[in-house]
Design a protein around this motif. Structure first.
Motif, short mmCIF file in Angstrom:
data_model
loop_
_atom_site.label_atom_id
_atom_site.label_comp_id
_atom_site.label_asym_id
_atom_site.label_seq_id
_atom_site.Cartn_x
_atom_site.Cartn_y
_atom_site.Cartn_z
N GLY A 95 0.80 -1.22 0.00
CA GLY A 95 0.00 0.00 0.00
C GLY A 95 0.83 1.26 0.00
O GLY A 95 0.35 2.32 -0.42
N ALA A 96 2.08 1.17 0.47
CA ALA A 96 2.93 2.36 0.57
C ALA A 96 3.70 2.66 -0.71
O ALA A 96 4.39 3.68 -0.79
N VAL A 97 3.58 1.79 -1.70
CA VAL A 97 4.27 2.05 -2.97
C VAL A 97 3.78 3.37 -3.56
O VAL A 97 2.59 3.61 -3.67
N GLY A 98 4.73 4.23 -3.90
CA GLY A 98 4.38 5.53 -4.45
C GLY A 98 4.26 6.63 -3.41
O GLY A 98 4.09 7.80 -3.77
N ASP A 99 4.33 6.28 -2.13
CA ASP A 99 4.28 7.28 -1.06
C ASP A 99 5.53 7.11 -0.21
O ASP A 99 5.58 6.28 0.70
N PRO A 100 6.60 7.87 -0.50
CA PRO A 100 7.87 7.69 0.22
C PRO A 100 7.73 7.85 1.73
O PRO A 100 8.41 7.13 2.48
N GLY A 101 6.87 8.77 2.16
CA GLY A 101 6.71 8.98 3.60
C GLY A 101 6.12 7.77 4.27
O GLY A 101 6.63 7.28 5.30
N LEU A 102 5.04 7.23 3.71
CA LEU A 102 4.41 6.05 4.30
C LEU A 102 5.32 4.84 4.19
O LEU A 102 5.39 4.01 5.12
N ALA A 103 6.03 4.72 3.08
CA ALA A 103 6.98 3.61 2.93
C ALA A 103 8.05 3.67 4.01
O ALA A 103 8.47 2.63 4.55
N ALA A 104 8.51 4.86 4.34
CA ALA A 104 9.51 5.01 5.40
C ALA A 104 8.95 4.57 6.75
O ALA A 104 9.63 3.90 7.54
N LEU A 105 7.68 4.93 7.01
CA LEU A 105 7.06 4.54 8.27
C LEU A 105 6.91 3.03 8.36
O LEU A 105 7.10 2.44 9.42
N VAL A 106 6.56 2.39 7.25
CA VAL A 106 6.43 0.93 7.24
C VAL A 106 7.79 0.29 7.56
O VAL A 106 7.87 -0.67 8.34
N ALA A 107 8.85 0.81 6.98
CA ALA A 107 10.19 0.25 7.23
C ALA A 107 10.58 0.43 8.70
O ALA A 107 11.16 -0.47 9.32
N VAL A 108 10.29 1.60 9.26
CA VAL A 108 10.61 1.85 10.67
C VAL A 108 9.82 0.90 11.56
O VAL A 108 10.35 0.33 12.53
N ALA A 109 8.53 0.71 11.25
CA ALA A 109 7.70 -0.20 12.04
C ALA A 109 8.27 -1.62 11.97
O ALA A 109 8.31 -2.34 12.98
N GLY A 110 8.72 -2.04 10.79
CA GLY A 110 9.29 -3.37 10.64
C GLY A 110 10.51 -3.55 11.54
O GLY A 110 10.65 -4.58 12.22
N TYR A 111 11.40 -2.56 11.55
CA TYR A 111 12.57 -2.64 12.42
C TYR A 111 12.16 -2.64 13.89
O TYR A 111 12.65 -3.46 14.68
N SER A 112 11.26 -1.72 14.27
CA SER A 112 10.87 -1.57 15.67
C SER A 112 10.15 -2.81 16.19
O SER A 112 10.23 -3.12 17.39
N LEU A 113 9.46 -3.52 15.31
CA LEU A 113 8.74 -4.72 15.71
C LEU A 113 9.59 -5.99 15.57
O LEU A 113 9.10 -7.09 15.71
N GLY A 114 10.88 -5.79 15.29
CA GLY A 114 11.79 -6.92 15.22
C GLY A 114 11.69 -7.73 13.95
O GLY A 114 12.12 -8.90 13.92
#
Length: 425
Positions: A95-114
């Motif tokens: 869903g974040a494809v095409g939205d760099p800001g949301l894509a960045a948040l998804v990546a941060v959530a992935g790291y934070s959630l292990g």
């Protein structure tokens, strides 16, 4: 994704969620977002943000159930944050494809959630505002995990800088993180105290960040207490007392028992450390005893053995010197507490700690006039100190032991004189 987003303001995980919908075009949503960006809970939550409302109230399971991940990219991301499910992660990434800001948040959530390595964190370059700040804060967390405090501090400074124009409350929170890290790395100093004060001022009166403000106020209190221990004097202790009281207004036992107990135990130590120059100053010992007792409602021997032992020892010592109309009851209670500590801190595990408790218990027994037991406790403490090479402590206990013997001898001589008088009569 409509911006700015109130990232990092609400307690986690709500602080990671994004506000879905065309916020700028909807007066109700716009008003609620303005409140959140100002660090305030909305007077009434929009129905469309029910999941965020539930998450902010701490009901994460209900919040996750209230999100339909198929309703749009923001909902998919929020569902991933609330559940951590791999399927939700894949949906959020798509869903974040095409939205760099949301894509960045998804990546941060992935790291934070292990679910992703630190190397997978996005580059903050090309991002701005609260999104860049959120990413930089994640880089700071990764640096701390790697033990690189300076890199973490640099990332937090940059995060505060980019957040300030669009989210001053987030900037204040990031400043608080910087100051806490500085205190941890190099200890308290004037810069740390000033940083805490600035961050707390930026959060003052904002109910959505009340707990965070309480934590920073607690940090300020510990900074003043450290400065007092380093020689800053009674003024720093008075400032610490004031800050601990302020922190306790936000950190209640029901919601934050550990921090509540920590604040009470340290508040008591501040009171006990203040010099007593006037009669009314003796009331501080009574307040200190009350705070230590309150800390022990959280710190039990079973759940927090180390904290329980420390607070119990401080309470027993305070009871020995508490100005009161019933000193015997306090001394008896102190002797019982020392006995509990001797069981919990056996001599084989901690010879010096065991010796200190024995010495304090011996002193209390001497005050009660139970001289035979006092001699036994003090003698055992002296032997332990001497065996450990602590000649200073051994000499102090030897002096106390001599005092007990002298008191016994004086009592025996007085009794003999009275017997002679009775015989003469």
């Amino acid at each position: 994704m409509d911006r700015p987003q109130p990232l990092g303001i609400l307690p986690l995980p709500a602080g990671w969620l994004v506000l879905p919908g065309q916020v700028a075009a909807d007066p109700e949503l716009r008003e609620a977002r303005e409140a959140l960006l100002a660090g305030m809970l909305p007077p009434s939550w929009p129905a469309a943000w029910r999941a965020i409302e539930l998450a902010a109230a701490g009901d994460v399971a209900a919040a996750a159930a209230a999100v339909d991940p198929g309703s749009g990219p923001e909902h998919a991301y929020n569902h991933f944050v609330l559940t951590g499910e791999p399927a939700s992660a894949a949906r959020a990434e798509a869903g974040a494809v095409g939205d760099p800001g949301l894509a960045a948040l998804v990546a941060v959530a992935g790291y934070s959630l292990g679910q992703g390595p630190a190397e997978g964190l996005p580059d903050p370059a090309g991002l701005d505002g609260e999104i860049a700040a959120h990413v930089l804060a994640a880089h700071a967390a990764a640096a701390l995990e790697a033990g690189d405090h300076q890199r973490a501090l640099d990332a937090l400074v940059r995060a505060e800088h980019v957040a300030a124009p669009v989210s001053p409350v987030l900037a204040a929170l990031l400043l608080g993180q910087q100051v806490s890290l500085l205190q941890e790395v190099r200890g308290a100093d004037d810069e740390v105290v000033a940083g805490y004060r600035e961050a707390i001022t930026g959060l003052d009166g904002r109910d959505a960040v009340r707990t965070a403000a309480g934590e920073l106020t607690l940090g300020l209190a510990t900074a003043h207490q450290e400065l007092a221990a380093a020689g800053a004097g009674p003024a720093a202790l008075h400032e610490a007392v004031r800050a601990y009281h302020l922190a306790l207004r936000s950190l209640r036992k029901e919601g934050h028992p550990e921090r509540y107990a920590f604040a009470h135990s340290n508040l008591a130590l501040c009171y006990l450390s203040l010099p007593m120059t006037e009669a009314r100053d003796t009331l501080r010992r009574g307040v200190a005893v009350q705070s230590l007792r309150e800390a022990l409602t959280v710190y039990t021997r079973e759940t927090y053995p180390r904290e329980w032992a420390s607070v119990t020892l401080n309470l027993a010592n305070a009871l020995q010197h508490l100005p009161t109309t019933h000193p015997v009851e306090n001394l008896v209670e102190a002797v019982g507490m020392y006995e509990e500590l001797l069981v919990a801190r056996p001599v084989d595990a901690d010879p010096l700690g065991h010796a200190r408790v024995l010495a304090n218990q011996g002193t209390a027994l001497a005050h009660l006039g139970i001289h035979d037991q006092a001699r036994a406790k003090l003698g055992a403490a002296r032997e332990l100190f001497a065996g450990a090479g602590d000649d200073g402590a051994a000499a102090t206990v030897e002096e106390a032991l001599a005092g007990v013997v002298a008191t016994e001898q004086a009592a025996a001589e007085q009794a003999a004189e009275q017997e002679v008088v009775r015989g003469t009569a």
